[in-house]
Design an enzyme around this catalytic site. Structure first.
Site, PDB file in Angstrom:
ATOM      1  N   CYS A   1      -2.201   9.292   2.871  1.00  0.00           N
ATOM      2  CA  CYS A   1      -1.916   8.743   1.539  1.00  0.00           C
ATOM      3  C   CYS A   1      -3.007   9.116   0.546  1.00  0.00           C
ATOM      4  CB  CYS A   1      -1.752   7.231   1.627  1.00  0.00           C
ATOM      5  SG  CYS A   1      -3.165   6.409   2.359  1.00  0.00           S
TER       6      CYS A   1
ATOM      7  N   GLU B   1       0.883  -1.181   0.000  1.00  0.00           N
ATOM      8  CA  GLU B   1       0.000   0.000   0.000  1.00  0.00           C
ATOM      9  C   GLU B   1       0.912   1.219   0.000  1.00  0.00           C
ATOM     10  OE1 GLU B   1      -3.144  -0.558  -0.172  1.00  0.00           O
ATOM     11  OE2 GLU B   1      -3.403  -2.593   0.596  1.00  0.00           O
TER      12      GLU B   1
HETATM   13  P1  NAP Z   1       8.599   4.658   4.461  1.00  0.00           P
HETATM   14  O1  NAP Z   1       9.783   5.502   4.673  1.00  0.00           O
HETATM   15  O2  NAP Z   1       8.548   3.798   3.262  1.00  0.00           O
HETATM   16  O3  NAP Z   1       8.432   3.794   5.809  1.00  0.00           O
HETATM   17  C1  NAP Z   1       7.346   2.930   6.022  1.00  0.00           C
HETATM   18  C2  NAP Z   1       7.748   1.826   6.980  1.00  0.00           C
HETATM   19  O4  NAP Z   1       8.750   1.008   6.355  1.00  0.00           O
HETATM   20  C3  NAP Z   1       8.368   2.345   8.270  1.00  0.00           C
HETATM   21  O5  NAP Z   1       7.945   1.523   9.341  1.00  0.00           O
HETATM   22  C4  NAP Z   1       9.864   2.184   8.011  1.00  0.00           C
HETATM   23  O6  NAP Z   1      10.605   2.072   9.209  1.00  0.00           O
HETATM   24  C5  NAP Z   1       9.868   0.892   7.214  1.00  0.00           C
HETATM   25  N1  NAP Z   1      11.084   0.675   6.391  1.00  0.00           N
HETATM   26  C6  NAP Z   1      12.029   1.567   6.012  1.00  0.00           C
HETATM   27  N2  NAP Z   1      12.969   0.952   5.239  1.00  0.00           N
HETATM   28  C7  NAP Z   1      12.610  -0.343   5.126  1.00  0.00           C
HETATM   29  C8  NAP Z   1      13.153  -1.474   4.449  1.00  0.00           C
HETATM   30  N3  NAP Z   1      14.272  -1.403   3.721  1.00  0.00           N
HETATM   31  N4  NAP Z   1      12.505  -2.659   4.541  1.00  0.00           N
HETATM   32  C9  NAP Z   1      11.353  -2.764   5.251  1.00  0.00           C
HETATM   33  N5  NAP Z   1      10.790  -1.728   5.918  1.00  0.00           N
HETATM   34  C10 NAP Z   1      11.404  -0.527   5.854  1.00  0.00           C
HETATM   35  O7  NAP Z   1       7.278   5.538   4.388  1.00  0.00           O
HETATM   36  P2  NAP Z   1       6.894   6.781   5.311  1.00  0.00           P
HETATM   37  O8  NAP Z   1       7.623   7.978   4.795  1.00  0.00           O
HETATM   38  O9  NAP Z   1       7.016   6.416   6.721  1.00  0.00           O
HETATM   39  O10 NAP Z   1       5.330   6.938   4.989  1.00  0.00           O
HETATM   40  C11 NAP Z   1       4.851   7.843   4.074  1.00  0.00           C
HETATM   41  C12 NAP Z   1       4.544   7.145   2.750  1.00  0.00           C
HETATM   42  O11 NAP Z   1       3.579   6.125   2.979  1.00  0.00           O
HETATM   43  C13 NAP Z   1       3.901   8.088   1.741  1.00  0.00           C
HETATM   44  O12 NAP Z   1       4.445   7.840   0.471  1.00  0.00           O
HETATM   45  C14 NAP Z   1       2.438   7.708   1.774  1.00  0.00           C
HETATM   46  O13 NAP Z   1       1.723   7.991   0.611  1.00  0.00           O
HETATM   47  C15 NAP Z   1       2.533   6.227   2.021  1.00  0.00           C
HETATM   48  N6  NAP Z   1       1.296   5.719   2.612  1.00  0.00           N
HETATM   49  C16 NAP Z   1       0.507   4.888   1.848  1.00  0.00           C
HETATM   50  C17 NAP Z   1      -0.707   4.439   2.363  1.00  0.00           C
HETATM   51  C18 NAP Z   1      -1.629   3.539   1.554  1.00  0.00           C
HETATM   52  O14 NAP Z   1      -2.547   2.977   2.138  1.00  0.00           O
HETATM   53  N7  NAP Z   1      -1.422   3.403   0.265  1.00  0.00           N
HETATM   54  C19 NAP Z   1      -1.102   4.821   3.652  1.00  0.00           C
HETATM   55  C20 NAP Z   1      -0.261   5.667   4.384  1.00  0.00           C
HETATM   56  C21 NAP Z   1       0.946   6.101   3.863  1.00  0.00           C
HETATM   57  P3  NAP Z   1      11.380   3.316   9.879  1.00  0.00           P
HETATM   58  O15 NAP Z   1      10.699   4.568   9.444  1.00  0.00           O
HETATM   59  O16 NAP Z   1      11.268   3.054  11.353  1.00  0.00           O
HETATM   60  O17 NAP Z   1      12.772   3.286   9.391  1.00  0.00           O
END
Ligand code: NAP
Length: 505
Positions: free
Chosen positions: A276, A242
Site C-alpha cells: 500500500c 486503511e
Molecule cells: P479488497 O478487495 O478490498 O479486499 C480486502 C479484504 O476485504 C479481503 O479480505 C476481502 O475478502 C474483504 N472483502 C471483500 N469484499 C468485502 C465486503 N463487501 N465486506 C467486507 N470485506 C470484504 O482489497 P485487496 O485487493 O485484497 O487489497 C489491495 C488493496 O488494499 C489496495 O488498494 C491496497 O492499497 C490496499 N491496502 C492498504 C493498506 C493500508 O494500510 N492502507 C495496506 C495494504 C493494502 P476476499 O478477498 O476473500 O473476498
C-alpha cells in the site's frame, strides 16, 4: 508442519487457493458459513471476559513470548508467506521483522497507556477526575493478501493486549499465514478462543464479521472500505479504514543520486509493488532528471526475478491473475496514450504464470489510467518538475494521501516539503520503512486512503473506549445556600476569572 486448517470451522464448502509461483493448487480451505461466524463471535466473547480481567502485564508477557516464537520459526513463516503471496523471501522477511517489532513495542507501552490517567477537574482540588480505558470487547479484523502477516497479526497485537478478542477474516488467498501466526500466539500462551479465524468470500463473510463486532479494522481497497464503513456506521461501531494509495516520491536537485535510486527501486518494487505504501509516481528535479533516470533504468535491469524459496531473487510474482491483468492493462493503456517504457513492460510467463517485469514509465499523460489510479504492481512513472513547489503541487494532486518520500541532502528543505504534503506518512531519504517501522508513531492515510490510525498509543487506544470518572469533594457544583441566584452567578464569575488568571500565571 501440522495441518493448519484443522482449527477452522467448516460449512462443508472449500475455497481453492493456488500458489502464485506455479499456479498449482496449494490448499482447499474449509470455508465458514454465516451462522458459524455468529458462533465464532459468541465463543470469542466468552473468552474475552476472562482475558479482560487479567493483568496487562500478563498479556504483555504473551506478546514477548510470541515475539520469540516468531523469530525462532522464521523459516517456516517465510515458506508459508511465499507460498501464498509469491513474494521474494527478503520481502517476506520484512513481515516477520515487523511482527517482532510490533510485539516488543506494545508489550513495553501497554501497561502505562492503558492505566487510569488523572485529568484536570472542573475545579482544582474540588473535583478529582480520572480517565480509564476499557476494551471494546470484540474487534473485527478484515485483512488483505498483500502483507498477510503484518496486516493480520500486526493489527491483532494491539487489540489483544488491550483486552479484546479478535474475529478475523483474512483474505482466502493468505489464510494459512494467519493460521500459523495464530498457532505461534497460542504456543506463547494466548487462549485459543480469543482469536477466531473465519474464511470465505469477502462479500459474504466480511459483512457477517462487521455485524458481530464492536469495532472493525479493515485494510484493503478504497471501494470495499467504503462498504465496510457504511455498514459499521449503520451499527454505530468504530471503523478504522486503511485503504489504497498512489504514493509520490520527490527527488530534489541536491539529492544523493545513488541513495535516491536505491530508494526508488525498493519503494516501487517491494513485494512486486503490491504494497500500500509503494511508490508509483516519482517527481524529479529537472537538473538531475537525466542522471536519475539513466541510473534507475540501469538498477532495474540488474533486478533478478525468480520463484525460489531462498534469497536468490530480488522480485517475486504478482499474487494472481487479477493483479497481472490490472498491471498489463495499466501499462498497455499508458503506452497507447503516448507514454514511453524506459525499462520492463512485459509479463514473464516462462518464470511463473503471474510474473511481470519491474517497469519504469516516462512521459505518462494525465489521461492515462496509471497517472492517477492505483496500479498495485511493479510499475512506476517518472515526471520532471522545475522546482519544489511544482513537485509538491503534483504530489498532492491525487485522490489518495497515504505515503510519500522526499530525497534531499538538506534536512530542513526536505522537512519543509514534508510538512506541505497531504500524506499520512512522509519518509525523508527513505521510501516507506522508516515511517512504517517507527511503530511508536501513528500510521494511516488521509483523503481516500482511509480514516484510521494503526501503530502508536493511538493504535492501542482505538481498541478501547474511554470512561471519565469525576469525584466532587468538599463543595458541590450548583447553587447552594447562601450562594443562590445572583450571588451564585457572581461567585461563579469570580471563580472563572480566577481560573483564567491562574492559567496565565
Ligand atoms: P479488497 O478487495 O478490498 O479486499 C480486502 C479484504 O476485504 C479481503 O479480505 C476481502 O475478502 C474483504 N472483502 C471483500 N469484499 C468485502 C465486503 N463487501 N465486506 C467486507 N470485506 C470484504 O482489497 P485487496 O485487493 O485484497 O487489497 C489491495 C488493496 O488494499 C489496495 O488498494 C491496497 O492499497 C490496499 N491496502 C492498504 C493498506 C493500508 O494500510 N492502507 C495496506 C495494504 C493494502 P476476499 O478477498 O476473500 O473476498
Amino acid at each position: 508442519m501440522a495441518d493448519l486448517t484443522a482449527a477452522l470451522r467448516s460449512s462443508g464448502d472449500t475455497a481453492e487457493v493456488r500458489m502464485p509461483f506455479t499456479g498449482q493448487v496449494l490448499v482447499h480451505l474449509p470455508t465458514t458459513a454465516v451462522e458459524q461466524v455468529t458462533e465464532a463471535a459468541a465463543e470469542a466473547r466468552i473468552a474475552q471476559r476472562a482475558w479482560a480481567a487479567t493483568d496487562v502485564a500478563d498479556r504483555a508477557a504473551v506478546l514477548l513470548r510470541w515475539h520469540d516464537a516468531v523469530l525462532d520459526r522464521t523459516d517456516e513463516l517465510l515458506d508459508v508467506i511465499q507460498a501464498e503471496t509469491g513474494k521474494a523471501r527478503a520481502h517476506a522477511f520484512e513481515e516477520v521483522a515487523d511482527i517482532a517489532n510490533t510485539c516488543r513495542y506494545y508489550a513495553r507501552v501497554a501497561a502505562k497507556a492503558l492505566s487510569p490517567q488523572r485529568r484536570s477537574g472542573v475545579f482544582p482540588l474540588l473535583t478529582r477526575t480520572v480517565q480509564q480505558q476499557h476494551p471494546v470487547g470484540l474487534v473485527g479484523l478484515i485483512s488483505p493478501w498483500n502483507y498477510p502477516l503484518t496486516l493480520g497479526a500486526g493489527d491483532a497485537i494491539p487489540a489483544l493486549v488491550a483486552g479484546n478478542a479478535v474475529l478475523h477474516k483474512p483474505d482466502s488467498q493468505t489464510t494459512l499465514t494467519t493460521l500459523l501466526a495464530r498457532d505461534l500466539a497460542i504456543e506463547a500462551g494466548l487462549p485459543p478462543a480469543l482469536w477466531q479465524v473465519v474464511v470465505g468470500d469477502g462479500g459474504v463473510v466480511g459483512p457477517a464479521v462487521v455485524d458481530q463486532v464492536d469495532q472493525v479494522i479493515f485494510t484493503g481497497s478504497t471501494p470495499t472500505g467504503r462498504l465496510v464503513g457504511e455498514r459499521a456506521g449503520r451499527r454505530l461501531i468504530g471503523a478504522e479504514l486503511e485503504l489504497g494509495g498512489k504514493n509520490a516520491m520527490i527527488v530534489c536537485d541536491d539529492a544523493r543520486m545513488r541513495a535516491a535510486v536505491a530508494g526508488a527501486v525498493r519503494g516501487a518494487f517491494s513485494s512486486a509493488g503490491q504494497l500500500c505504501l509503494s511508490i508509483e509516481r516519482i517527481y524529479v528535479a529537472e537538473p538531475v532528471a537525466d542522471e536519475f533516470c539513466s541510473r534507475l533504468v540501469a538498477a532495474v535491469h540488474e533486478l533478478r526475478l525468480g520463484a525460489g524459496f531462498d534469497y536468490r531473487s530480488d522480485i517475486g510474482s504478482l499474487a494472481g491473475p487479477a493483479q497481472l491483468a490490472k498491471v498489463r492493462e495499466h501499462v498497455e493503456d499508458a503506452v497507447a496514450q503516448g507514454a514511453t517504457v524506459l525499462v520492463g513492460g512485459r509479463a514473464r510467463p516462462e518464470i511463473g504464470p503471474y510474473f511481470f517485469e519491474p517497469t519504469v514509465l516516462g512521459a505518462v499523460p494525465p489521461h492515462a489510467r496509471c497517472f492517477s489510479e492505483e496500479t498495485f504492481g511493479p510499475v512506476v512513472s517518472v515526471y520532471r518538475v522545475a522546482d519544489d513547489d511544482e513537485a509538491v503541487t503534483a504530489a498532492n494532486d491525487s485522490a489518495y494521501g497515504l505515503n510519500a518520500s522526499v530525497w534531499s541532502t538538506s534536512r530542513s528543505r526536505a522537512r519543509s516539503i514534508a510538512s506541505r504534503l497531504k500524506a499520512g506518512t512522509v519518509n525523508i531519504n527513505e521510501a516507506y520503512a522508516a515511517a512504517w517501522g517507527s511503530v511508536d508513531a501513528p500510521m494511516g492515510g488521509v483523503k481516500e486512503s482511509g480514516t484510521g490510525r494503526r501503530h502508536g498509543v493511538a493504535g492501542l487506544l482505538s481498541g478501547t473506549w474511554s470512561q471519565t470518572v469525576a469525584t466532587q469533594r468538599l463543595w458541590p457544583i450548583g447553587e447552594r445556600s447562601p450562594l443562590r441566584g445572583r450571588r451564585f452567578q457572581r461567585g461563579m464569575t469570580t471563580a472563572l476569572r480566577a481560573l483564567k488568571a491562574l492559567h496565565r500565571a
